[in-house]
Scaffold this motif. Structure first.
Motif, PDB file in Angstrom:
ATOM      1  N   ILE A 102       3.448  -5.789   6.894  1.00 39.42           N
ATOM      2  CA  ILE A 102       4.460  -4.475   6.319  1.00 39.42           C
ATOM      3  C   ILE A 102       4.355  -4.975   4.837  1.00 39.42           C
ATOM      4  O   ILE A 102       5.052  -5.384   4.290  1.00 39.42           O
ATOM      5  N   ASP A 103       4.238  -3.214   4.446  1.00 42.40           N
ATOM      6  CA  ASP A 103       4.312  -2.978   2.999  1.00 42.40           C
ATOM      7  C   ASP A 103       3.763  -3.827   1.972  1.00 42.40           C
ATOM      8  O   ASP A 103       3.636  -4.422   0.621  1.00 42.40           O
ATOM      9  N   ALA A 104       2.434  -4.623   2.465  1.00 44.10           N
ATOM     10  CA  ALA A 104       1.507  -5.666   1.999  1.00 44.10           C
ATOM     11  C   ALA A 104       0.012  -5.302   1.156  1.00 44.10           C
ATOM     12  O   ALA A 104      -0.165  -5.908   1.449  1.00 44.10           O
ATOM     13  N   GLY A 105       1.109  -4.865   0.178  1.00 44.79           N
ATOM     14  CA  GLY A 105      -0.130  -3.988  -0.459  1.00 44.79           C
ATOM     15  C   GLY A 105      -0.967  -5.031  -1.088  1.00 44.79           C
ATOM     16  O   GLY A 105      -2.324  -4.435  -1.043  1.00 44.79           O
ATOM     17  N   PHE A 106      -0.846  -5.532  -1.370  1.00 48.15           N
ATOM     18  CA  PHE A 106      -1.547  -7.052  -1.932  1.00 48.15           C
ATOM     19  C   PHE A 106      -1.978  -7.221  -1.175  1.00 48.15           C
ATOM     20  O   PHE A 106      -3.207  -7.710  -1.924  1.00 48.15           O
ATOM     21  N   ASN A 107      -1.767  -7.745   0.645  1.00 47.34           N
ATOM     22  CA  ASN A 107      -2.479  -8.536   0.640  1.00 47.34           C
ATOM     23  C   ASN A 107      -3.981  -7.738   1.336  1.00 47.34           C
ATOM     24  O   ASN A 107      -5.131  -8.680   1.337  1.00 47.34           O
ATOM     25  N   GLY A 108      -3.549  -6.543   1.900  1.00 42.74           N
ATOM     26  CA  GLY A 108      -4.902  -5.634   1.729  1.00 42.74           C
ATOM     27  C   GLY A 108      -5.455  -5.338   1.128  1.00 42.74           C
ATOM     28  O   GLY A 108      -6.672  -5.223   1.527  1.00 42.74           O
ATOM     29  N   GLY A 109      -4.406  -5.252   0.030  1.00 48.20           N
ATOM     30  CA  GLY A 109      -5.951  -4.827  -1.658  1.00 48.20           C
ATOM     31  C   GLY A 109      -6.861  -6.227  -1.980  1.00 48.20           C
ATOM     32  O   GLY A 109      -8.110  -6.572  -1.868  1.00 48.20           O
ATOM     33  N   HIS A 110      -6.590  -7.415  -1.572  1.00 51.07           N
ATOM     34  CA  HIS A 110      -7.070  -9.544  -2.233  1.00 51.07           C
ATOM     35  C   HIS A 110      -8.028  -8.957  -0.649  1.00 51.07           C
ATOM     36  O   HIS A 110      -9.206  -9.797  -1.003  1.00 51.07           O
ATOM     37  N   VAL A 111      -7.232  -8.997   0.720  1.00 53.27           N
ATOM     38  CA  VAL A 111      -8.902  -9.278   1.645  1.00 53.27           C
ATOM     39  C   VAL A 111      -9.690  -8.376   1.207  1.00 53.27           C
ATOM     40  O   VAL A 111     -10.886  -8.226   2.000  1.00 53.27           O
ATOM     41  N   ALA A 112      -9.559  -7.018   1.248  1.00 46.73           N
ATOM     42  CA  ALA A 112     -10.387  -5.617   0.824  1.00 46.73           C
ATOM     43  C   ALA A 112     -11.825  -6.292  -0.251  1.00 46.73           C
ATOM     44  O   ALA A 112     -12.942  -6.485  -0.035  1.00 46.73           O
ATOM     45  N   ALA A 113     -10.837  -6.827  -1.227  1.00 49.06           N
ATOM     46  CA  ALA A 113     -11.473  -7.441  -2.597  1.00 49.06           C
ATOM     47  C   ALA A 113     -12.505  -8.773  -2.015  1.00 49.06           C
ATOM     48  O   ALA A 113     -13.873  -9.282  -2.218  1.00 49.06           O
ATOM     49  N   LEU A 114     -11.816  -9.533  -1.302  1.00 44.63           N
ATOM     50  CA  LEU A 114     -12.618 -10.590  -0.949  1.00 44.63           C
ATOM     51  C   LEU A 114     -13.753  -9.955   0.245  1.00 44.63           C
ATOM     52  O   LEU A 114     -14.861 -10.267   0.025  1.00 44.63           O
ATOM     53  N   ILE A 115     -14.020  -8.958   1.298  1.00 42.08           N
ATOM     54  CA  ILE A 115     -15.101  -8.354   2.239  1.00 42.08           C
ATOM     55  C   ILE A 115     -15.998  -8.426   1.032  1.00 42.08           C
ATOM     56  O   ILE A 115     -17.221  -8.184   1.280  1.00 42.08           O
ATOM     57  N   ALA A 116     -15.539  -6.739   0.186  1.00 41.44           N
ATOM     58  CA  ALA A 116     -16.408  -6.201  -0.027  1.00 41.44           C
ATOM     59  C   ALA A 116     -17.409  -6.991  -1.588  1.00 41.44           C
ATOM     60  O   ALA A 116     -18.678  -6.953  -1.695  1.00 41.44           O
ATOM     61  N   ARG A 117     -16.905  -8.041  -1.968  1.00 41.66           N
ATOM     62  CA  ARG A 117     -17.355  -8.850  -3.096  1.00 41.66           C
ATOM     63  C   ARG A 117     -18.450 -10.077  -2.510  1.00 41.66           C
ATOM     64  O   ARG A 117     -20.028  -9.555  -3.379  1.00 41.66           O
ATOM     65  N   ARG A 118     -18.150 -10.323  -1.065  1.00 39.69           N
ATOM     66  CA  ARG A 118     -18.942 -10.930  -0.519  1.00 39.69           C
ATOM     67  C   ARG A 118     -20.576  -9.924   0.049  1.00 39.69           C
ATOM     68  O   ARG A 118     -21.334 -10.582  -0.049  1.00 39.69           O
ATOM     69  N   ALA A 119     -20.121  -8.865   0.129  1.00 37.10           N
ATOM     70  CA  ALA A 119     -20.667  -8.002   1.019  1.00 37.10           C
ATOM     71  C   ALA A 119     -22.235  -7.462  -0.394  1.00 37.10           C
ATOM     72  O   ALA A 119     -22.510  -7.192  -0.097  1.00 37.10           O
ATOM     73  N   ALA A 120     -21.265  -7.518  -1.381  1.00 39.42           N
ATOM     74  CA  ALA A 120     -22.310  -6.781  -2.581  1.00 39.42           C
ATOM     75  C   ALA A 120     -23.354  -7.423  -3.208  1.00 39.42           C
ATOM     76  O   ALA A 120     -24.284  -8.290  -3.985  1.00 39.42           O
ATOM     77  N   LEU A 121     -22.272  -9.210  -2.922  1.00 41.19           N
ATOM     78  CA  LEU A 121     -23.502 -10.786  -3.383  1.00 41.19           C
ATOM     79  C   LEU A 121     -24.662 -10.535  -2.715  1.00 41.19           C
ATOM     80  O   LEU A 121     -25.791 -11.053  -2.602  1.00 41.19           O
ATOM     81  N   ALA A 122     -25.046 -10.472  -1.322  1.00 37.20           N
ATOM     82  CA  ALA A 122     -25.354 -10.124   0.153  1.00 37.20           C
ATOM     83  C   ALA A 122     -26.151  -9.177  -0.669  1.00 37.20           C
ATOM     84  O   ALA A 122     -27.517 -10.008  -0.276  1.00 37.20           O
TER      85      ALA A 122
END
Length: 285
Positions: A235-255
């Motif tokens: 709940i209210d964990a905006g940092f966690n949402g943004g952090h996990v999203a960045a982890l996934i997005a970065r790996r997708a971009a590197l691929a």
């Protein structure tokens, strides 16, 4: 030092431009951690292990403690992100670090790493159910931006007026990850899950009336989503949402770029995913 820096250093040892003794010294310094007074211990190797430097949770910390932590991190060449910054602490930090960026809505304070701006890797779109969800969404946005993603925020498109969301679906095309921030009954992630083909990170907020139970209703709603591409953070964990999203997005971009996830962020090479046309972001290799 991150994984890219370490690989560059080892390549230099192999080529003979850096001695093994000098490489050992660079790896040893800074040490894996450093004490700051009697109140904090900074993890200097967080970026080497995890790809991103340590983030400071500002809630319940004094402004002086936050300043002391940031000064140590900046001295070691790190960029700094502080979340849950109280207004009085923010004023103190703005005086101490004039180059810093304060997001009053998201309650964050950021000092960028010195040097050239790293390439942006990965596409993150953050969607909110209502304007009242903006503090959590802005925290997620600043976090994903700090991790060098191409980020945009689409606000106030909740299911009470679903035509607002349908009218902006084109802005979600090409995203590697969506972050859905919503309170009340939190139906937004389920709707997005039925309309898009990417992972969706649900961030429930504490926005709602009595039976909402301070965000518990939103949390349970997201956890019980009927869309199979939805996962949920606290709940209210905006940092966690943004952090996990960045982890996934970065790996997708590197691929897409044909690069290993273990390379980390290379500030000098590669094609920023943000500069690719939407239709090419998924196909680029």
């Amino acid at each position: 030092m991150d994984a890219h820096d370490l690989k560059t250093l080892l390549d230099a040892v192999r080529s003979g431009t850096v001695s093994p003794e000098e490489a050992e010294r660079k790896i040893r310094w800074p040490s894996p951690f450093e004490k700051v007074g009697e109140y904090a211990t900074i993890d200097h190797h967080r970026r080497l292990r995890c790809g991103f430097p340590e983030v400071v949770f500002g809630q319940n910390k004094t402004a002086e403690h936050i300043e002391g932590i940031l000064r140590v991190m900046i001295r070691q060449g790190e960029g700094c992100l502080v979340t849950r910054v109280a207004p009085d602490a923010a004023e103190h930090l703005k005086q101490a670090f004039p180059e810093g960026e304060h997001n009053a809505i998201g309650r964050t304070f950021r000092v960028r790493q010195k040097g050239s701006e790293p390439e942006r890797l990965g596409v993150v779109r953050i969607v909110t159910g209502g304007t009242s969800d903006l503090p959590v969404a802005e925290e997620a946005k600043v976090t994903a931006e700090a991790w060098n993603c191409d980020v945009a925020l689409i606000s106030d498109v909740g299911v009470a007026g679903i035509h607002r969301l349908l009218g902006r679906l084109d802005e979600l095309q090409g995203a590697d990850v969506l972050v859905a921030v919503a309170g009340m009954e939190a139906a937004l992630p389920s709707v997005l899950g039925g309309l898009t083909d990417c992972p969706i990170i649900g961030v429930p907020t504490s926005v709602g009336y009595g039976a909402h139970f301070g965000g518990l209703a939103s949390l349970l709603g997201m956890l019980n989503s009927c869309s199979s591409n939805v996962v949920t953070v606290n709940i209210d964990a905006g940092f966690n949402g943004g952090h996990v999203a960045a982890l996934i997005a970065r790996r997708a971009a590197l691929a897409r770029l044909g690069r290993s996830p273990n390379e980390g962020i290379d500030p000098n090479g590669g094609t920023p995913a943000a500069d690719l046309p939407n239709e090419d972001r998924r196909a680029h290799a």
